[in-house]
Design an enzyme around this catalytic site. Structure first.
Site, PDB file in Angstrom:
ATOM      1  N   ASP A 293     -23.015   5.474 -80.430  1.00 48.83           N
ATOM      2  CA  ASP A 293     -22.284   6.664 -80.859  1.00 48.83           C
ATOM      3  C   ASP A 293     -22.090   7.525 -79.620  1.00 48.83           C
ATOM      4  OD1 ASP A 293     -21.190   8.818 -82.303  1.00 48.83           O
ATOM      5  OD2 ASP A 293     -22.552   8.513 -83.991  1.00 48.83           O
ATOM      6  N   HIS A 294     -21.298   8.557 -79.736  1.00 45.41           N
ATOM      7  CA  HIS A 294     -21.094   9.484 -78.625  1.00 45.41           C
ATOM      8  C   HIS A 294     -22.087  10.641 -78.733  1.00 45.41           C
ATOM      9  CE1 HIS A 294     -16.725   7.927 -78.345  1.00 45.41           C
ATOM     10  NE2 HIS A 294     -17.404   7.473 -77.301  1.00 45.41           N
ATOM     11  N   GLN A 414     -20.402  11.775 -84.473  1.00 51.20           N
ATOM     12  CA  GLN A 414     -20.162  11.065 -85.734  1.00 51.20           C
ATOM     13  C   GLN A 414     -19.210   9.884 -85.524  1.00 51.20           C
ATOM     14  OE1 GLN A 414     -21.590  12.092 -88.719  1.00 51.20           O
ATOM     15  NE2 GLN A 414     -22.088  14.235 -88.422  1.00 51.20           N
ATOM     16  N   HIS A 415     -19.433   9.139 -84.426  1.00 49.90           N
ATOM     17  CA  HIS A 415     -18.571   8.015 -84.076  1.00 49.90           C
ATOM     18  C   HIS A 415     -19.330   6.694 -84.057  1.00 49.90           C
ATOM     19  CE1 HIS A 415     -15.724  10.952 -81.720  1.00 49.90           C
ATOM     20  NE2 HIS A 415     -15.547  11.005 -83.038  1.00 49.90           N
ATOM     21  N   LEU A 416     -20.300   6.521 -84.925  1.00 48.02           N
ATOM     22  CA  LEU A 416     -21.114   5.312 -84.913  1.00 48.02           C
ATOM     23  C   LEU A 416     -20.248   4.066 -85.013  1.00 48.02           C
ATOM     24  CD1 LEU A 416     -24.150   4.484 -84.904  1.00 48.02           C
ATOM     25  CD2 LEU A 416     -23.940   4.243 -87.380  1.00 48.02           C
TER      26      LEU A 416
END
Length: 478
Positions: A293-294, A414-416
């Site tokens: 994720d980021h 929230q970029h899993l």
């Protein structure tokens, strides 16, 4: 329709990827496509308002269009947060901030997969969009997702831009144009005139008149049914009760969390983790073992909140893989909760776009109702923490004269993704082959953010929509 009907293609999940995939495959009238979606459809007036309003993120605890998953951002100390995923036709692309930046060419070079070079994917980026600002060989003009940049920016964003220009960063008019190592520019948004244009509204909804396309909403898939390492159908629960549809080809497009969870519930995953959860092992694969994720540090500002604006209007990219984001509002305003007594400040986000840290997603129970266990492990790589600290210092250096800044706090973009990555033969991390097929299982694909071998250097939404458009060719070929 019977509880055990048969389709040519069964797609589990009507998120961004599932919507693009369903539209593409159902263009062939001889191919019957069924889509099963856990969340509601878009025909309900409340759902339509929530998913179309681009000025609000309908992601609060009471939202009917999202699902919350507990995770831990760091291990020392333990920092619990909730990961939010869209649970509605359109998926997270129906509830997000509209960020529609593409991955950069170097991201696909890192993948090192046949069929996924920049020259292979550009046509699919172009096919999914109608860019209202730019034309030419890099941009699409006839695609289903409308893309536009803010023509007027808020006062806070303007102050941020001035700080960036004073620091020597150049203005990049098109962040989806030719790659530039660093600079600041307007975010390509799939929000036009305040309306969110995601794949749900742009791809799936206009295609539902097709006789060969069936969408079942509020339908939860429990597991994939296997017969001698061959996917033959799914077990699911619809509003009318249990169903067991079958298909020649099954595609999991339930998102990076949902697809990995379904694989593991079906006996596909890490042997020790499956046995611990009481799931019989069918195929041993490293599902959920190398996700990413980021990581983000956010610094509060003294700027006032701008309502009825996109969450993010511009972004600054640095040469060392940082993205600096001046959010137009605080979280309370983003989710539309304007009740009194809620303190709210816009933040500046410092995001590491190529982190070294890898997280884990594991099965917590053989009960499909029990959410999987997620750990982001953002603090597992000291170099990542050092890069975020350097980014926070950069923010203080160039913007402390324009706003009062708080101390940085851990957050997530929230970029899993990457819970079931593609990979070449011999890649110990690979769950899928280069055409998104699950290794060791016939007739089963995964097509969503799960499949990315490495996290892209931009937010993933545009890239997920692109890869679904690309992968439709693989699924169609069988």
């Amino acid at each position: 329709m019977s509880a055990g009907w048969h389709s040519d293609v069964l797609i589990v999940g009507a998120g961004s990827a599932g919507c693009v995939l369903a539209e593409r495959l159902s263009r062939d009238p001889a191919c019957h496509v069924t889509v099963l979606e856990q969340g509601p459809g878009l025909s309900d007036s409340l759902i339509a308002r929530l998913t179309k309003n681009g000025a609000v993120l309908p992601v609060g605890l009471g939202s009917p269009v999202v699902r919350h998953y507990p995770t831990s951002l760091t291990s020392h100390p333990h920092r619990p947060v909730r990961v939010v995923r869209g649970a509605v036709v359109g998926g997270s692309g129906a509830v997000n901030g509209g960020y529609f930046c593409r991955a950069v060419p170097e991201d696909f070079t890192r993948w090192q997969l046949p069929g996924w070079d920049w020259s292979d994917v550009l046509e699919h980026f172009r096919a999914i969009e109608t860019d209202l600002d730019f034309n030419g060989p890099l941009h699409g003009r006839g695609g289903p997702i409308r893309v536009q940049r803010c023509r007027e920016i808020s006062e806070n964003t303007e102050l941020f831009v001035h700080g960036a220009v004073e620091a020597g960063y150049s203005w990049i008019a098109d962040l989806n144009g030719p790659p530039v190592p660093q600079g600041i520019g307007p975010i390509p948004l799939n929000i036009v005139d305040g309306v969110r244009h995601g794949p749900g509204w742009g791809c799936l909804q206009p295609s539902l008149h097709r006789a060969n396309l069936t969408l079942l909403t509020v339908t939860t898939v429990l597991r994939v049914r296997l017969n001698a390492n061959r996917a033959v159908g799914v077990q699911a629960v619809s509003p009318e009760g249990p169903i067991a549809p079958t298909a020649d080809r099954i595609v999991l497009s339930a998102g990076a969390i949902g697809s990995a969870h379904l694989l593991m519930l079906s006996g596909i995953g890490d042997e020790n983790a499956l046995r611990k959860a009481g799931v019989p092992v069918e195929v041993r694969l490293p599902v959920g073992q190398h996700c990413a994720d980021h990581p983000e540090w956010v610094l509060s500002t003294s700027w006032g909140t701008d309502v009825d604006r996109p969450v993010l209007e511009v972004a600054l990219h640095t040469a060392d893989d940082l993205e600096i984001r001046p959010y137009t509002g605080g979280f309370v305003s983003m989710i539309g909760d304007h009740r009194r007594g809620h303190p709210d400040w816009p933040h500046i986000g410092v995001v590491l776009m190529q982190p070294r840290a890898r997280g884990h997603l594991t099965l917590a129970s053989d009960d499909p109702r029990v959410l999987p266990h997620i750990e982001h492990r953002y603090d597992s790589e000291p170099a990542d923490v050092a890069a975020l600290r350097q980014g926070a210092e950069l923010v203080r250096e160039h913007w402390s004269s324009k706003t009062q800044l708080g101390e940085p706090m851990w957050s997530t973009s929230q970029h899993l993704c990457g819970t079931a990555p593609m990979g070449n033969d011999g890649d110990a991390c690979a769950v899928l082959d280069h055409q998104c097929r699950v290794r060791g299982v016939e007739n089963l694909w995964v097509v969503d953010g799960s499949v990315m071998p490495t996290i892209p250097s931009r937010g993933p939404h545009a890239t997920i929509a692109m890869l679904a458009h690309r992968a439709a060719e693989f699924v169609s070929a069988g």
